[in-house]
Design a protein around this motif. Structure first.
Motif, PDB file in Angstrom:
ATOM      1  N   GLY A 114     -28.033 -31.247 -20.031  1.00  0.00           N
ATOM      2  CA  GLY A 114     -26.889 -32.169 -20.235  1.00  0.00           C
ATOM      3  C   GLY A 114     -27.300 -33.584 -20.051  1.00  0.00           C
ATOM      4  N   GLY A 115     -28.490 -34.125 -20.509  1.00  0.00           N
ATOM      5  CA  GLY A 115     -28.962 -35.273 -20.266  1.00  0.00           C
ATOM      6  C   GLY A 115     -28.109 -36.377 -21.272  1.00  0.00           C
ATOM      7  N   TYR A 116     -27.792 -35.928 -22.437  1.00  0.00           N
ATOM      8  CA  TYR A 116     -26.963 -36.739 -23.489  1.00  0.00           C
ATOM      9  C   TYR A 116     -25.632 -36.722 -23.204  1.00  0.00           C
ATOM     10  N   ASP A 117     -25.317 -36.147 -22.038  1.00  0.00           N
ATOM     11  CA  ASP A 117     -23.781 -36.139 -21.777  1.00  0.00           C
ATOM     12  C   ASP A 117     -23.428 -36.683 -20.620  1.00  0.00           C
ATOM     13  N   GLN A 118     -24.261 -37.368 -19.692  1.00  0.00           N
ATOM     14  CA  GLN A 118     -24.327 -37.859 -18.609  1.00  0.00           C
ATOM     15  C   GLN A 118     -24.428 -39.625 -18.528  1.00  0.00           C
ATOM     16  N   PRO A 119     -23.494 -40.057 -18.459  1.00  0.00           N
ATOM     17  CA  PRO A 119     -23.748 -41.638 -18.626  1.00  0.00           C
ATOM     18  C   PRO A 119     -24.609 -42.389 -17.425  1.00  0.00           C
ATOM     19  N   ARG A 120     -24.581 -41.364 -16.350  1.00  0.00           N
ATOM     20  CA  ARG A 120     -25.369 -41.833 -15.078  1.00  0.00           C
ATOM     21  C   ARG A 120     -26.912 -42.158 -15.438  1.00  0.00           C
ATOM     22  N   TRP A 121     -27.442 -41.443 -16.433  1.00  0.00           N
ATOM     23  CA  TRP A 121     -28.904 -41.576 -16.788  1.00  0.00           C
ATOM     24  C   TRP A 121     -29.003 -42.537 -17.543  1.00  0.00           C
ATOM     25  N   TRP A 122     -27.962 -43.187 -18.325  1.00  0.00           N
ATOM     26  CA  TRP A 122     -28.277 -44.161 -19.536  1.00  0.00           C
ATOM     27  C   TRP A 122     -27.779 -45.645 -18.574  1.00  0.00           C
ATOM     28  N   SER A 123     -28.423 -46.695 -19.030  1.00  0.00           N
ATOM     29  CA  SER A 123     -28.389 -48.148 -18.990  1.00  0.00           C
ATOM     30  C   SER A 123     -27.083 -48.057 -19.784  1.00  0.00           C
ATOM     31  N   GLU A 124     -26.111 -49.337 -19.289  1.00  0.00           N
ATOM     32  CA  GLU A 124     -24.829 -49.738 -19.950  1.00  0.00           C
ATOM     33  C   GLU A 124     -24.946 -49.748 -21.680  1.00  0.00           C
ATOM     34  N   ALA A 125     -25.873 -50.481 -21.807  1.00  0.00           N
ATOM     35  CA  ALA A 125     -26.132 -50.725 -23.395  1.00  0.00           C
ATOM     36  C   ALA A 125     -26.791 -49.142 -23.739  1.00  0.00           C
ATOM     37  N   GLY A 126     -27.433 -48.781 -23.357  1.00  0.00           N
ATOM     38  CA  GLY A 126     -28.129 -47.344 -23.778  1.00  0.00           C
ATOM     39  C   GLY A 126     -26.842 -46.267 -24.025  1.00  0.00           C
ATOM     40  N   TRP A 127     -26.105 -46.280 -23.116  1.00  0.00           N
ATOM     41  CA  TRP A 127     -24.875 -45.429 -23.227  1.00  0.00           C
ATOM     42  C   TRP A 127     -24.043 -45.431 -24.459  1.00  0.00           C
ATOM     43  N   ARG A 128     -23.627 -46.814 -24.263  1.00  0.00           N
ATOM     44  CA  ARG A 128     -22.777 -47.309 -25.620  1.00  0.00           C
ATOM     45  C   ARG A 128     -23.467 -46.868 -26.973  1.00  0.00           C
ATOM     46  N   HIS A 129     -24.804 -47.314 -27.091  1.00  0.00           N
ATOM     47  CA  HIS A 129     -25.439 -46.983 -28.459  1.00  0.00           C
ATOM     48  C   HIS A 129     -25.563 -45.565 -28.595  1.00  0.00           C
ATOM     49  N   ARG A 130     -25.800 -44.369 -27.406  1.00  0.00           N
ATOM     50  CA  ARG A 130     -25.790 -43.191 -27.462  1.00  0.00           C
ATOM     51  C   ARG A 130     -24.667 -42.667 -28.169  1.00  0.00           C
ATOM     52  N   VAL A 131     -23.360 -43.148 -27.623  1.00  0.00           N
ATOM     53  CA  VAL A 131     -22.117 -42.817 -27.962  1.00  0.00           C
ATOM     54  C   VAL A 131     -21.786 -43.190 -29.669  1.00  0.00           C
ATOM     55  N   GLU A 132     -22.106 -44.520 -29.812  1.00  0.00           N
ATOM     56  CA  GLU A 132     -21.751 -45.085 -31.036  1.00  0.00           C
ATOM     57  C   GLU A 132     -22.723 -44.379 -32.071  1.00  0.00           C
ATOM     58  N   ALA A 133     -23.987 -44.032 -31.816  1.00  0.00           N
ATOM     59  CA  ALA A 133     -24.756 -43.337 -32.740  1.00  0.00           C
ATOM     60  C   ALA A 133     -24.590 -41.989 -33.043  1.00  0.00           C
ATOM     61  N   GLY A 134     -24.358 -41.440 -31.705  1.00  0.00           N
ATOM     62  CA  GLY A 134     -23.905 -40.137 -31.778  1.00  0.00           C
ATOM     63  C   GLY A 134     -25.284 -39.387 -31.588  1.00  0.00           C
ATOM     64  N   LEU A 135     -25.949 -39.892 -30.800  1.00  0.00           N
ATOM     65  CA  LEU A 135     -27.471 -39.317 -30.360  1.00  0.00           C
ATOM     66  C   LEU A 135     -27.203 -37.966 -29.770  1.00  0.00           C
ATOM     67  N   VAL A 136     -27.832 -37.041 -30.003  1.00  0.00           N
ATOM     68  CA  VAL A 136     -27.890 -35.692 -29.191  1.00  0.00           C
ATOM     69  C   VAL A 136     -29.295 -35.330 -29.051  1.00  0.00           C
ATOM     70  N   ALA A 137     -30.533 -35.698 -29.508  1.00  0.00           N
ATOM     71  CA  ALA A 137     -31.745 -35.131 -29.672  1.00  0.00           C
ATOM     72  C   ALA A 137     -32.664 -36.148 -30.299  1.00  0.00           C
ATOM     73  N   PRO A 138     -33.996 -35.988 -30.230  1.00  0.00           N
ATOM     74  CA  PRO A 138     -34.683 -36.957 -30.988  1.00  0.00           C
ATOM     75  C   PRO A 138     -34.439 -36.757 -32.620  1.00  0.00           C
TER      76      PRO A 138
END
Ligand code: AVJ
Ligand code: FE
Length: 435
Positions: A223-247
């Protein structure tokens, strides 16, 4: 003496041009002028841009000769037109671009015979020619990334990389102490690699190998892509906006994963280093693993410092230039090799595959070293200094050996995934854990 340098320069120019020709002749003209991604130029732009830089620096500046095509300078100035706009420009056609780069090259080979290699800093040790060779090689890697983004059947072919012959796991302690970072002696080093300077690096652990697809898949499965705690603030924002789920390029395939590489779809190999991840993904994985990304100084110390002699060397294996058994470089293979495939390229401390396979994201912003001086132009590096770009180290399977040194610094935005980038993790060595 200079005769040998001239012959070497001519050979490097021609060897590099053969790769450029292969990358641009592998597709038809319609494909050459097409934009395969808004992140990339049409291949025909890269081709003529390579020729235009060669004309600017070698034909006009070094050679003092008349311009070949002064009228196209603006079209091929990377600062004038962002990549996404380039297909709309009145570019040279494929046939014109091929003719142009040939004309420029013929003039360069002609003037190379008479150039003095002393007197001017630009031509000392053949620097200007080395710079132009490396520039073309960098665009060959960019064109290879464009090929990876292109849809359709495979047009590039290569033998698979070697298999692992040793096991690579765990981490290695690099003891505290100063080392010499950067270079003042590497003749073709670019301005941002200079000057050599002492850096005191606290003790740290660094992974013996890059993070593999198998390890990265475990992060996804947890669940690494579902948990904001592993991501920086900017990283999480980007992960959500870009819809990243895998490489980038991964897709679900039954219980596992598959990717398409240069037009061929295959199951994800769990033993290969993960590639096509952005800085934010690398940072999130490292946090999940209880680690962090190495700083640039840590990476370079792990790659170049020899604890036995206290000397900083050119490469992890010593001072000799890369040979095929040292590292997966130069587009000989169109994939990264599994951890353990290049035992002869290891550093003295036992860190593997620092050079080749995949670029490695570091935690560091791209900045000038103490004593930095822009050379020969501010637009090569200096205008990119600052917190917007992160440094990548080590080169990839797509990087030519001539454009890859222990000191070489690449940089990109922390959201970029189309480059051949992976990473390895590091962590502080607390005083409670001496080596
Ligand atoms: C060093 C790879 C970031 O491609 O933007 C090519 C190299 N500079 N033409 C880039 C480069 C000018 C540069 N990188
Ligand atoms: Fe360029």
């Amino acid at each position: 003496m200079t005769g040998r340098l001239r012959a070497h320069l001519a050979a490097e120019l021609e060897r590099t041009r053969a790769r450029t020709a292969l990358l641009t002749d592998a597709v038809d003209d319609a494909d050459l002028v097409r934009q395969h991604s808004p992140l990339m130029s049409p291949l025909v732009w890269d081709l003529a841009h390579v020729g235009n830089q060669e004309e600017l620096w070698l034909v006009r500046d070094v050679g003092g000769r008349e311009p070949v095509r002064r009228d196209i300078d603006e079209l091929y100035d990377a600062f004038k037109h962002p990549r996404r706009d380039r297909p709309q420009l009145p570019l040279l056609s494929p046939a014109e671009a091929r003719g142009y780069v040939r004309t420029v090259r013929d003039k360069v080979l002609d003037l190379l015979d008479g150039v003095p290699f002393s007197g001017r800093r630009l031509t000392a040790d053949g620097f200007a020619f080395g710079m132009i060779v490396q520039h073309e090689q960098q665009h060959d890697e960019t064109m290879l990334a464009t090929h990876q983004l292109r849809l359709g059947p495979a047009v590039l072919h290569a033998l698979p990389p070697p298999r692992a012959t040793v096991g690579v796991s765990g981490e290695v302690l690099i003891p505290a102490g100063p080392f010499t970072m950067g270079t003042s002696t590497e003749p073709w080093a670019l301005d941002n690699e200079r000057p050599a300077h002492a850096v005191d690096v606290p003790a740290f652990f660094i992974d013996a190998g890059c993070v593999t697809n198998g390890e990265y898949a475990a992060f996804i499965a947890d669940g690494g892509y579902d948990q904001p705690r592993w991501w920086s603030e900017a990283g999480w924002r980007h992960r959500v906006e870009a819809g990243l789920v895998a490489p980038m390029h991964w897709r679900r395939d039954g219980d596992g994963w598959a990717y398409t590489r240069f037009g061929r779809t295959e199951p994800v190999d769990p033993g290969e280093p993960v590639v096509h991840v952005c800085f934010h993904e690398a940072q999130a994985y490292a946090a999940w693993a209880g680690k962090r990304l190495p700083t640039e100084a840590e990476w370079e110390k792990a790659a170049r410092y020899d604890p036995a002699t206290g000397r900083t060397r050119r490469y992890p294996w010593g001072d000799g230039s890369p040979l095929p058994h040292h590292a997966n470089l130069g587009q000989r293979h169109l994939a990264p090799a599994p951890a353990g495939a290049y035992p002869l390229g290891a550093s003295p401390a036992g860190v593997y595959q620092l050079i080749g396979d995949v670029w490695e994201w570091t935690a560091s912003d791209f900045t000038g070293y103490p004593g930095f001086a822009a050379f020969p132009y501010r637009e090569y590096s200096q205008v990119f200094f600052g917190p917007r770009y992160k440094v990548l180290r080590g080169g990839s399977f797509g990087t030519d050996a001539t454009a890859c040194r222990g000191t070489f610094r690449n940089w990109d935005f922390p959201i970029r995934r189309q480059i051949f980038a992976g990473f390895r993790c590091a962590r502080d060595a607390t005083p409670a854990e001496p080596g």
